[in-house]
Design a protein around this motif. Structure first.
Motif, PDB file in Angstrom:
ATOM      1  N   LYS A  48      30.108  45.084  76.463  1.00 36.86           N
ATOM      2  CA  LYS A  48      30.425  46.511  76.261  1.00 36.86           C
ATOM      3  C   LYS A  48      31.926  46.669  76.059  1.00 36.86           C
ATOM      4  O   LYS A  48      32.373  47.312  75.103  1.00 36.86           O
ATOM      5  CB  LYS A  48      29.985  47.314  77.475  1.00 36.86           C
ATOM      6  CG  LYS A  48      30.557  48.730  77.538  1.00 36.86           C
ATOM      7  CD  LYS A  48      30.091  49.531  78.715  1.00 36.86           C
ATOM      8  CE  LYS A  48      30.880  49.342  79.969  1.00 36.86           C
ATOM      9  NZ  LYS A  48      32.183  50.009  80.043  1.00 36.86           N
ATOM     10  N   ASN A  49      32.709  46.059  76.941  1.00 36.05           N
ATOM     11  CA  ASN A  49      34.152  46.299  76.918  1.00 36.05           C
ATOM     12  C   ASN A  49      34.868  45.567  75.797  1.00 36.05           C
ATOM     13  O   ASN A  49      36.017  45.877  75.503  1.00 36.05           O
ATOM     14  CB  ASN A  49      34.765  45.977  78.279  1.00 36.05           C
ATOM     15  CG  ASN A  49      34.321  46.992  79.329  1.00 36.05           C
ATOM     16  OD1 ASN A  49      33.753  48.031  78.973  1.00 36.05           O
ATOM     17  ND2 ASN A  49      34.550  46.684  80.584  1.00 36.05           N
ATOM     18  N   LEU A  56      33.806  48.077  72.705  1.00 34.64           N
ATOM     19  CA  LEU A  56      34.497  49.378  72.732  1.00 34.64           C
ATOM     20  C   LEU A  56      35.929  49.284  72.229  1.00 34.64           C
ATOM     21  O   LEU A  56      36.547  50.310  71.924  1.00 34.64           O
ATOM     22  CB  LEU A  56      34.464  49.965  74.146  1.00 34.64           C
ATOM     23  CG  LEU A  56      33.085  50.461  74.586  1.00 34.64           C
ATOM     24  CD1 LEU A  56      33.123  50.921  76.049  1.00 34.64           C
ATOM     25  CD2 LEU A  56      32.589  51.596  73.687  1.00 34.64           C
ATOM     26  N   ARG A  91      36.413  57.076  78.694  1.00 35.52           N
ATOM     27  CA  ARG A  91      37.857  56.816  78.653  1.00 35.52           C
ATOM     28  C   ARG A  91      38.211  55.891  77.494  1.00 35.52           C
ATOM     29  O   ARG A  91      39.269  56.038  76.868  1.00 35.52           O
ATOM     30  CB  ARG A  91      38.281  56.188  79.966  1.00 35.52           C
ATOM     31  CG  ARG A  91      39.702  55.763  79.999  1.00 35.52           C
ATOM     32  CD  ARG A  91      40.035  55.060  81.282  1.00 35.52           C
ATOM     33  NE  ARG A  91      41.324  54.415  81.198  1.00 35.52           N
ATOM     34  CZ  ARG A  91      42.479  55.050  81.279  1.00 35.52           C
ATOM     35  NH1 ARG A  91      42.479  56.364  81.450  1.00 35.52           N
ATOM     36  NH2 ARG A  91      43.609  54.413  81.176  1.00 35.52           N
ATOM     37  N   ALA A  92      37.330  54.974  77.163  1.00 34.72           N
ATOM     38  CA  ALA A  92      37.652  53.990  76.113  1.00 34.72           C
ATOM     39  C   ALA A  92      37.873  54.668  74.767  1.00 34.72           C
ATOM     40  O   ALA A  92      38.381  54.059  73.828  1.00 34.72           O
ATOM     41  CB  ALA A  92      36.532  52.971  75.995  1.00 34.72           C
ATOM     42  N   ARG A 117      43.388  57.079  86.471  1.00 35.22           N
ATOM     43  CA  ARG A 117      43.367  56.367  85.179  1.00 35.22           C
ATOM     44  C   ARG A 117      44.242  57.054  84.118  1.00 35.22           C
ATOM     45  O   ARG A 117      43.772  57.485  83.082  1.00 35.22           O
ATOM     46  CB  ARG A 117      41.934  56.186  84.689  1.00 35.22           C
ATOM     47  CG  ARG A 117      41.088  55.468  85.715  1.00 35.22           C
ATOM     48  CD  ARG A 117      39.673  55.233  85.245  1.00 35.22           C
ATOM     49  NE  ARG A 117      39.632  54.139  84.273  1.00 35.22           N
ATOM     50  CZ  ARG A 117      38.473  53.726  83.721  1.00 35.22           C
ATOM     51  NH1 ARG A 117      37.351  54.348  83.991  1.00 35.22           N
ATOM     52  NH2 ARG A 117      38.483  52.719  82.868  1.00 35.22           N
ATOM     53  N   PRO A 118      45.555  57.181  84.406  1.00 36.38           N
ATOM     54  CA  PRO A 118      46.475  57.793  83.432  1.00 36.38           C
ATOM     55  C   PRO A 118      46.667  56.897  82.207  1.00 36.38           C
ATOM     56  O   PRO A 118      46.054  55.825  82.113  1.00 36.38           O
ATOM     57  CB  PRO A 118      47.770  57.901  84.228  1.00 36.38           C
ATOM     58  CG  PRO A 118      47.683  56.841  85.249  1.00 36.38           C
ATOM     59  CD  PRO A 118      46.244  56.689  85.597  1.00 36.38           C
ATOM     60  N   ILE A 150      42.634  47.262  91.896  1.00 36.46           N
ATOM     61  CA  ILE A 150      42.813  47.791  90.541  1.00 36.46           C
ATOM     62  C   ILE A 150      42.641  49.303  90.490  1.00 36.46           C
ATOM     63  O   ILE A 150      43.406  50.011  89.853  1.00 36.46           O
ATOM     64  CB  ILE A 150      41.816  47.106  89.559  1.00 36.46           C
ATOM     65  CG1 ILE A 150      41.964  45.585  89.621  1.00 36.46           C
ATOM     66  CG2 ILE A 150      41.990  47.650  88.150  1.00 36.46           C
ATOM     67  CD1 ILE A 150      43.292  45.053  89.110  1.00 36.46           C
ATOM     68  N   LEU A 193      29.115  53.563  86.966  1.00 31.35           N
ATOM     69  CA  LEU A 193      28.362  52.502  86.285  1.00 31.35           C
ATOM     70  C   LEU A 193      28.099  51.289  87.161  1.00 31.35           C
ATOM     71  O   LEU A 193      26.952  50.862  87.363  1.00 31.35           O
ATOM     72  CB  LEU A 193      29.140  52.086  85.023  1.00 31.35           C
ATOM     73  CG  LEU A 193      28.728  50.799  84.324  1.00 31.35           C
ATOM     74  CD1 LEU A 193      27.279  50.848  83.930  1.00 31.35           C
ATOM     75  CD2 LEU A 193      29.618  50.569  83.114  1.00 31.35           C
ATOM     76  N   ARG A 194      29.098  50.742  87.752  1.00 34.08           N
ATOM     77  CA  ARG A 194      28.898  49.472  88.481  1.00 34.08           C
ATOM     78  C   ARG A 194      28.278  49.731  89.863  1.00 34.08           C
ATOM     79  O   ARG A 194      27.531  48.898  90.373  1.00 34.08           O
ATOM     80  CB  ARG A 194      30.214  48.705  88.601  1.00 34.08           C
ATOM     81  CG  ARG A 194      30.910  48.475  87.274  1.00 34.08           C
ATOM     82  CD  ARG A 194      30.053  47.751  86.250  1.00 34.08           C
ATOM     83  NE  ARG A 194      30.737  47.658  84.952  1.00 34.08           N
ATOM     84  CZ  ARG A 194      30.211  47.093  83.874  1.00 34.08           C
ATOM     85  NH1 ARG A 194      28.998  46.610  83.919  1.00 34.08           N
ATOM     86  NH2 ARG A 194      30.875  47.052  82.736  1.00 34.08           N
TER      87      ARG A 194
HETATM   88  C1  EPZ Z   1      39.150  48.429  81.317  1.00 30.60           C
HETATM   89  O1  EPZ Z   1      39.523  49.759  81.647  1.00 30.60           O
HETATM   90  C2  EPZ Z   1      37.628  48.393  81.414  1.00 30.60           C
HETATM   91  N1  EPZ Z   1      37.058  49.330  80.457  1.00 30.60           N
HETATM   92  C3  EPZ Z   1      37.198  48.759  82.836  1.00 30.60           C
HETATM   93  O2  EPZ Z   1      35.779  48.620  82.903  1.00 30.60           O
HETATM   94  C4  EPZ Z   1      37.828  47.762  83.809  1.00 30.60           C
HETATM   95  O3  EPZ Z   1      37.489  48.121  85.121  1.00 30.60           O
HETATM   96  C5  EPZ Z   1      39.356  47.781  83.644  1.00 30.60           C
HETATM   97  O4  EPZ Z   1      39.693  47.487  82.263  1.00 30.60           O
HETATM   98  C6  EPZ Z   1      40.048  46.757  84.528  1.00 30.60           C
HETATM   99  O5  EPZ Z   1      39.572  45.478  84.224  1.00 30.60           O
HETATM  100  C7  EPZ Z   1      37.008  48.989  79.152  1.00 30.60           C
HETATM  101  O6  EPZ Z   1      37.445  47.923  78.750  1.00 30.60           O
HETATM  102  C8  EPZ Z   1      36.383  49.979  78.229  1.00 30.60           C
HETATM  103  P1  EPZ Z   1      43.295  49.265  82.888  1.00 30.60           P
HETATM  104  P2  EPZ Z   1      41.065  50.236  81.417  1.00 30.60           P
HETATM  105  O7  EPZ Z   1      44.094  49.998  81.880  1.00 30.60           O
HETATM  106  O8  EPZ Z   1      41.588  49.622  80.181  1.00 30.60           O
HETATM  107  C9  EPZ Z   1      45.934  51.897  85.785  1.00 30.60           C
HETATM  108  C10 EPZ Z   1      33.587  49.232  83.383  1.00 30.60           C
HETATM  109  O9  EPZ Z   1      33.005  49.367  84.456  1.00 30.60           O
HETATM  110  N2  EPZ Z   1      46.573  52.352  84.549  1.00 30.60           N
HETATM  111  O10 EPZ Z   1      43.435  47.780  83.003  1.00 30.60           O
HETATM  112  O11 EPZ Z   1      41.097  51.695  81.539  1.00 30.60           O
HETATM  113  C11 EPZ Z   1      44.519  52.439  85.911  1.00 30.60           C
HETATM  114  O12 EPZ Z   1      44.553  53.726  86.487  1.00 30.60           O
HETATM  115  C12 EPZ Z   1      34.986  49.781  83.203  1.00 30.60           C
HETATM  116  O13 EPZ Z   1      33.110  48.639  82.374  1.00 30.60           O
HETATM  117  C13 EPZ Z   1      47.725  53.137  84.631  1.00 30.60           C
HETATM  118  O14 EPZ Z   1      48.214  53.431  85.712  1.00 30.60           O
HETATM  119  O15 EPZ Z   1      41.744  49.560  82.679  1.00 30.60           O
HETATM  120  C14 EPZ Z   1      43.843  51.423  86.798  1.00 30.60           C
HETATM  121  O16 EPZ Z   1      44.122  51.728  88.142  1.00 30.60           O
HETATM  122  C15 EPZ Z   1      35.467  50.548  84.432  1.00 30.60           C
HETATM  123  N3  EPZ Z   1      48.310  53.566  83.485  1.00 30.60           N
HETATM  124  C16 EPZ Z   1      44.530  50.116  86.411  1.00 30.60           C
HETATM  125  O17 EPZ Z   1      45.754  50.474  85.748  1.00 30.60           O
HETATM  126  C17 EPZ Z   1      47.799  53.269  82.238  1.00 30.60           C
HETATM  127  O18 EPZ Z   1      48.392  53.681  81.228  1.00 30.60           O
HETATM  128  C18 EPZ Z   1      43.713  49.256  85.479  1.00 30.60           C
HETATM  129  O19 EPZ Z   1      43.519  49.983  84.300  1.00 30.60           O
HETATM  130  C19 EPZ Z   1      46.637  52.476  82.180  1.00 30.60           C
HETATM  131  C20 EPZ Z   1      46.041  52.034  83.343  1.00 30.60           C
END
Ligand code: EPZ
Length: 422
Positions: A22-23, A26, A94-95, A123-124, A330, A373-374
């Protein structure tokens, strides 16, 4: 709303096919926006999130068709009509924010709604914005939307991310493929989905190296051409189903699984007393004898323990021998499955980002609610091993990330059925 009824019963045995990630899908789908030529994805998973991304790309004017029962996605964005990703789509998934980098790179402008909060955290998008501004974009927040422009085109730069964000890495890498000059992205995320994206971009003519390491280097090119790409196996679905024989006992072969996708997770299962071995067709998982042992878990960016498998691992630890401490590093609110597992008799104490699980002999079936989801699949795993019946409600969460979950688990002997909602 539909629910899923699970009846705990003995060991599971057989094979489970693992779908495309999925990820990965996306982020591969928005990559079509980078080129006027067609991009076709094979081994695509059949999920509601993919349908949401399809609707978003179509709202921009892209042609997206789903072939072969959804396993092939044929896309073309040669004449886009909009560069705006609306709030009503982005808030659902969000994706959707992954169209920002490609639109900016191809058209020099993009208007993308901020996703808003979600169940597991704020998730900013500050890391996305900082990276794209590093490439020369001007981005301002107005009425809940990011208004991004790069009238003279993006320019390659050296940029170090404060945190190895998966999505920010994907947006910045996609944008950099069409920037003028060289981009060096430091502290880049290393997830297999990013490696898969880079392999696809390279097929489209991008010049990229270093994927899977903390430093990715991109030489901008004038244009990208079309390609056909097979979506990588879903390591989170893989890890989820590896836990089914671990929780219930038995032996299951996960078809298409590769150890390299789940190395840190497999090591944890091994420490807990679950054997994981590579076969010619995938991964074989068997619980050796008796209860699994409690192990501690800390979630980290890849190659560390995946946050997307934390809820499922907690379900296993609920009936482990001993006490397990799970630290979620995370996301700030990713223990919503814990109170539901407690309803099933689990002994879990949550303090901030740490959950302490003291294993009990057995869980008891109960009506529980999926919150994300999880978490939803963690409750199903718990129900597989619990005494009696467990009904998991709000399974629309499940449909976002797991195709045919009932059929796949029935196929290895689970007593599980989907109950149509009123
Ligand atoms: C991806 O989300 C995945 N989604 C998530 O899977 C996964 O949990 C996550 O990576 C971590 O591995 C997709 O790939 C579509 P991050 P993403 O940016 O990209 C903070 C699932 O269950 N952050 O690595 O949004 C954020 O708040 C989903 O399939 C900022 O602060 O994850 C989080 O605490 C859930 N500022 C941490 O970093 C930003 O600009 C990780 O976020 C971006 C993120």
């Amino acid at each position: 709303m539909d629910s899923i009824l699970v009846t705990g019963n003995g060991p599971l045995n057989g094979q489970i096919p693992i779908a495309g990630a999925k990820n990965a899908c996306l982020t591969l789908m928005p990559a079509t926006l980078l080129s006027e030529e067609p991009l076709t994805l094979t081994n695509a998973p059949r999920l509601s999130d993919i349908k949401t991304m399809t609707a978003l790309l179509q709202s921009l004017g892209a042609e997206v068709s789903s072939l072969q029962d959804g396993q092939v996605i044929a896309m073309s964005s040669h004449n886009l009509t909009s560069q705006t990703a609306d709030y009503d789509i982005v808030r659902k998934m969000r994706a959707s924010n992954l169209v920002l980098g490609p639109l900016l790179a191809r058209f020099g402008q993009a208007v993308v709604s901020l996703p808003g909060g979600c169940a597991i955290g704020a998730r900013p998008m500050d890391l996305h914005v900082e990276g794209l501004e590093g490439l020369g974009a001007e981005i301002e927040l107005k009425d809940g939307y990011l208004h991004a422009k790069a009238p003279g085109g993006l320019k390659g730069a050296v940029h170090e991310m404060r945190f190895a964000s998966v999505g920010a890495t994907e947006n910045i890498v996609m944008a950099a493929t069409l920037a003028k000059g060289t981009t060096v992205l430091k502290n880049a995320a290393r997830e297999p989905e990013i490696v898969d994206l880079v392999e696809c971009l390279r097929k489209m003519g991008a010049q990229i190296s270093g994927e899977g390491t903390p430093t990715i280097e991109i030489q901008g090119v004038d244009r990208l051409h079309g390609a056909t790409h097979q979506v990588v196996t879903d390591r989170i679905e893989l890890g989820t189903y590896m836990l089914a024989p671990a929780i219930c006992g038995g032996e299951v072969e996960l078809l298409g699984g590769r150890m390299s996708l789940v190395e840190s997770f497999a090591r944890k299962l091994d420490a807990a007393g679950v054997s994981v071995t590579e076969t010619g067709n995938g991964l074989n998982v068997a619980r050796k004898n008796g209860r699994v042992r409690a192990v501690d878990v800390v979630t980290e960016p890849f190659p560390g323990f995946p946050t997307d498998l934390q809820a499922q691992m907690m379900a296993l630890m609920c009936t482990a021998e001993g006490t397990s401490v799970l630290e979620e590093r995370i996301f700030e609110n990713r223990f919503m499955h814990a109170p539901e597992l407690v309803r099933m008799g689990a002994n879990i104490e949550v303090h901030g980002g740490t959950a302490t699980v003291t294993g009990v002999e057995s869980l008891k079936g109960a009506p529980v609610m999926a919150t994300d989801l999880r978490a939803s699949v963690s409750l199903i795993l718990a129900g597989l091993a619990a005494e009696g019946e467990t009904t998991v409600s709000r399974v629309y969460h499940l449909d976002r990330g797991y195709e045919h979950v009932v059929r796949k688990l029935e196929g290895v002997g689970a007593r599980i059925e989907r109950i149509k909602g009123q």
